[in-house]
Design an enzyme around this catalytic site. Structure first.
Site, PDB file in Angstrom:
ATOM      1  N   VAL A  64       0.814  -1.227   0.000  1.00 50.10           N
ATOM      2  CA  VAL A  64       0.000   0.000   0.000  1.00 50.10           C
ATOM      3  C   VAL A  64       0.847   1.277   0.000  1.00 50.10           C
ATOM      4  CG1 VAL A  64      -2.040  -1.061   1.059  1.00 50.10           C
ATOM      5  CG2 VAL A  64      -0.305   0.012   2.531  1.00 50.10           C
ATOM      6  N   ASN A  90      -6.651  -1.262   6.751  1.00 52.25           N
ATOM      7  CA  ASN A  90      -6.219  -1.951   7.974  1.00 52.25           C
ATOM      8  C   ASN A  90      -4.724  -2.252   7.986  1.00 52.25           C
ATOM      9  OD1 ASN A  90      -6.573  -4.044  10.303  1.00 52.25           O
ATOM     10  ND2 ASN A  90      -5.744  -5.240   8.597  1.00 52.25           N
ATOM     11  N   SER A 142      -5.762   3.622  16.145  1.00 52.98           N
ATOM     12  CA  SER A 142      -5.417   2.945  17.405  1.00 52.98           C
ATOM     13  C   SER A 142      -5.693   3.903  18.549  1.00 52.98           C
ATOM     14  CB  SER A 142      -3.935   2.581  17.406  1.00 52.98           C
ATOM     15  OG  SER A 142      -3.522   2.215  18.702  1.00 52.98           O
ATOM     16  N   TYR A 155       4.510   5.522  15.277  1.00 52.18           N
ATOM     17  CA  TYR A 155       3.213   4.833  15.171  1.00 52.18           C
ATOM     18  C   TYR A 155       2.073   5.752  15.640  1.00 52.18           C
ATOM     19  CZ  TYR A 155      -0.056   0.888  15.792  1.00 52.18           C
ATOM     20  OH  TYR A 155      -1.139   0.032  15.730  1.00 52.18           O
ATOM     21  N   ALA A 157       2.071   9.024  15.727  1.00 54.07           N
ATOM     22  CA  ALA A 157       1.900  10.117  14.759  1.00 54.07           C
ATOM     23  C   ALA A 157       1.081   9.637  13.564  1.00 54.07           C
ATOM     24  CB  ALA A 157       3.263  10.624  14.300  1.00 54.07           C
ATOM     25  N   LYS A 159      -1.086   7.122  13.525  1.00 54.38           N
ATOM     26  CA  LYS A 159      -2.458   6.796  13.921  1.00 54.38           C
ATOM     27  C   LYS A 159      -3.272   8.051  14.241  1.00 54.38           C
ATOM     28  CE  LYS A 159      -2.271   2.346  13.348  1.00 54.38           C
ATOM     29  NZ  LYS A 159      -2.937   1.810  12.163  1.00 54.38           N
ATOM     30  N   ILE A 188      -4.941  -5.575  21.221  1.00 56.26           N
ATOM     31  CA  ILE A 188      -5.546  -6.750  20.582  1.00 56.26           C
ATOM     32  C   ILE A 188      -4.478  -7.825  20.379  1.00 56.26           C
ATOM     33  CG2 ILE A 188      -6.930  -7.540  18.602  1.00 56.26           C
ATOM     34  CD1 ILE A 188      -8.267  -5.215  20.185  1.00 56.26           C
TER      35      ILE A 188
HETATM   36  P1  NDP Z   1      -0.592  -7.910  11.909  1.00 56.76           P
HETATM   37  O1  NDP Z   1       0.868  -7.625  11.989  1.00 56.76           O
HETATM   38  O2  NDP Z   1      -1.128  -9.144  12.523  1.00 56.76           O
HETATM   39  O3  NDP Z   1      -1.076  -7.847  10.376  1.00 56.76           O
HETATM   40  C1  NDP Z   1      -0.700  -6.779   9.568  1.00 56.76           C
HETATM   41  C2  NDP Z   1      -1.350  -6.912   8.216  1.00 56.76           C
HETATM   42  O4  NDP Z   1      -0.970  -5.775   7.418  1.00 56.76           O
HETATM   43  C3  NDP Z   1      -0.907  -8.141   7.459  1.00 56.76           C
HETATM   44  O5  NDP Z   1      -2.025  -8.674   6.798  1.00 56.76           O
HETATM   45  C4  NDP Z   1       0.101  -7.615   6.451  1.00 56.76           C
HETATM   46  O6  NDP Z   1       0.077  -8.357   5.260  1.00 56.76           O
HETATM   47  C5  NDP Z   1      -0.447  -6.233   6.181  1.00 56.76           C
HETATM   48  N1  NDP Z   1       0.563  -5.294   5.708  1.00 56.76           N
HETATM   49  C6  NDP Z   1       1.651  -4.829   6.358  1.00 56.76           C
HETATM   50  N2  NDP Z   1       2.331  -3.973   5.597  1.00 56.76           N
HETATM   51  C7  NDP Z   1       1.670  -3.872   4.434  1.00 56.76           C
HETATM   52  C8  NDP Z   1       1.862  -3.146   3.243  1.00 56.76           C
HETATM   53  N3  NDP Z   1       2.914  -2.322   3.076  1.00 56.76           N
HETATM   54  N4  NDP Z   1       0.984  -3.283   2.232  1.00 56.76           N
HETATM   55  C9  NDP Z   1      -0.074  -4.124   2.359  1.00 56.76           C
HETATM   56  N5  NDP Z   1      -0.329  -4.837   3.460  1.00 56.76           N
HETATM   57  C10 NDP Z   1       0.532  -4.722   4.485  1.00 56.76           C
HETATM   58  O7  NDP Z   1      -1.260  -6.589  12.541  1.00 56.76           O
HETATM   59  P2  NDP Z   1      -2.636  -6.394  13.351  1.00 56.76           P
HETATM   60  O8  NDP Z   1      -3.683  -7.278  12.842  1.00 56.76           O
HETATM   61  O9  NDP Z   1      -2.311  -6.391  14.786  1.00 56.76           O
HETATM   62  O10 NDP Z   1      -2.954  -4.878  12.962  1.00 56.76           O
HETATM   63  C11 NDP Z   1      -3.877  -4.521  11.954  1.00 56.76           C
HETATM   64  C12 NDP Z   1      -4.143  -3.027  12.059  1.00 56.76           C
HETATM   65  O11 NDP Z   1      -4.674  -2.742  13.350  1.00 56.76           O
HETATM   66  C13 NDP Z   1      -2.886  -2.176  11.915  1.00 56.76           C
HETATM   67  O12 NDP Z   1      -3.195  -0.988  11.234  1.00 56.76           O
HETATM   68  C14 NDP Z   1      -2.520  -1.869  13.354  1.00 56.76           C
HETATM   69  O13 NDP Z   1      -1.776  -0.694  13.442  1.00 56.76           O
HETATM   70  C15 NDP Z   1      -3.896  -1.734  13.973  1.00 56.76           C
HETATM   71  N6  NDP Z   1      -3.949  -1.914  15.406  1.00 56.76           N
HETATM   72  C16 NDP Z   1      -3.514  -3.067  16.011  1.00 56.76           C
HETATM   73  C17 NDP Z   1      -3.602  -3.189  17.391  1.00 56.76           C
HETATM   74  C18 NDP Z   1      -3.159  -4.419  18.110  1.00 56.76           C
HETATM   75  O14 NDP Z   1      -3.134  -4.379  19.359  1.00 56.76           O
HETATM   76  N7  NDP Z   1      -2.824  -5.504  17.447  1.00 56.76           N
HETATM   77  C19 NDP Z   1      -4.147  -2.120  18.213  1.00 56.76           C
HETATM   78  C20 NDP Z   1      -4.583  -0.970  17.490  1.00 56.76           C
HETATM   79  C21 NDP Z   1      -4.485  -0.881  16.139  1.00 56.76           C
HETATM   80  P3  NDP Z   1       1.246  -9.410   4.854  1.00 56.76           P
HETATM   81  O15 NDP Z   1       1.571 -10.198   6.050  1.00 56.76           O
HETATM   82  O16 NDP Z   1       0.660 -10.196   3.763  1.00 56.76           O
HETATM   83  O17 NDP Z   1       2.365  -8.536   4.417  1.00 56.76           O
END
Ligand code: NDP
Length: 247
Positions: A64, A90, A142, A155, A157, A159, A188
């Site tokens: 992305v 996401n 977040s 992070y 900044a 969010k 989470i």
């Molecule tokens: P994970 O690390 O489990 O998953 C991250 C996802 O983002 C993967 O599917 C990965 O795909 C994808 N991804 C990463 N970089 C890119 C990129 N450059 N282009 C396309 N896809 C990308 O993270 P979470 O599920 O924990 O987090 C999901 C969202 O929720 C994030 O935005 C995170 O900041 C936010 N969040 C998470 C919290 C938590 O406590 N876990 C709390 C608050 C917010 P692939 O592996 O295929 O590269």
């Protein structure tokens, strides 16, 4: 609530919170497009959805942070499905460090994936949504975008930026049938938080009034609500899903 036949793109839909969202969307009847950095992983995630929910899916490997890849991917989605009803931004990464030690690379990487990536996908998707005069965008921010967190200045900044971005875009398109909202998860249990030291996890859990970490399944229904017509009169809002941590 239904998302029957809605075409929904979820970035980072391969695992973690994104996986919870694509599963929920598929269960509600949406045609789900899974995006991750790796095309093979995204394809596997989409096939899993087809097997379990019998829904039509698409999958793309797309970084992305690369505007060209995003434009090509979303063009391919429209070519195949004819429309884009829902976009969930996401995809996200963390590169934590104290500010004194933070490198330019750590700063740039997080801002580029988490915030600029959201801009790339939104700019492209709204073109199609404008043609349709309908669409719903849900940005995953977040609670630390609201509160700040030591060791996560990049992070936080990104969010906090995502929240401002959500409100600006919501205002630009409110009269055109396109809604834009944000969901701010708390702590989470996913790969992103798995690596945190046990002691920090215990301390964080103590700060949660509901006394447990959240799951992807706690977040997904809230995203589905904002994606669906059940939230037809809601735009520019940030919904926290955090067991009461920030109130
Ligand atoms: P994970 O690390 O489990 O998953 C991250 C996802 O983002 C993967 O599917 C990965 O795909 C994808 N991804 C990463 N970089 C890119 C990129 N450059 N282009 C396309 N896809 C990308 O993270 P979470 O599920 O924990 O987090 C999901 C969202 O929720 C994030 O935005 C995170 O900041 C936010 N969040 C998470 C919290 C938590 O406590 N876990 C709390 C608050 C917010 P692939 O592996 O295929 O590269």
């Amino acid at each position: 609530m239904t998302l029957k036949d809605r075409v929904a793109i979820v970035t980072g839909g391969t695992r973690g919170i994104g996986k919870g969202i694509v599963r929920r969307f598929a269960a509600l009847g949406a045609k789900v497009v899974v995006i991750g950095t790796n095309g093979e992983t995204a394809l596997q995630a989409a096939q899993e959805l087809e097997r379990e929910f019998g829904t039509e899916t698409g999958s793309f490997g797309c970084d992305v942070s690369d505007a060209k890849q995003v434009d090509q991917t979303l063009d391919a989605v429209v070519e195949r499905f004819g429309r884009i009803d829902v976009l969930v931004n996401n995809a996200g990464i963390a590169r934590d460090n104290l500010i004194l030690r933070m490198s330019d690379e750590e700063w740039d990487e997080v801002l580029t994936v988490n915030l600029k990536g959201m801009f790339h996908t939104t700019r492209k998707a709204v073109r199609q949504m404008l043609r349709q005069r309908s669409g719903s965008i849900v940005n995953i921010t977040s609670v630390v975008g609201l509160t700040g967190n030591a060791g996560q200045s990049n992070y936080c900044a990104a969010k906090a930026g995502a929240i401002g971005f959500t409100k600006a875009v919501a205002k630009e398109f409110a009269a055109k049938g396109i809604r834009v909202n944000a969901v701010a998860p708390g702590f989470i249990a996913t790969a992103m938080t798995e690596g945190l030291p046990e002691k920090m996890k215990e301390e964080l859990s103590r700060l949660i009034p509901m006394k447990r970490l959240g799951t992807a399944e706690d977040v997904a229904p809230v995203v589905a609500f904002l994606a669906s017509d059940d939230s037809a009169y809601i735009t520019g809002q940030v919904l926290t899903v955090d067991g009461g941590m920030v109130m």
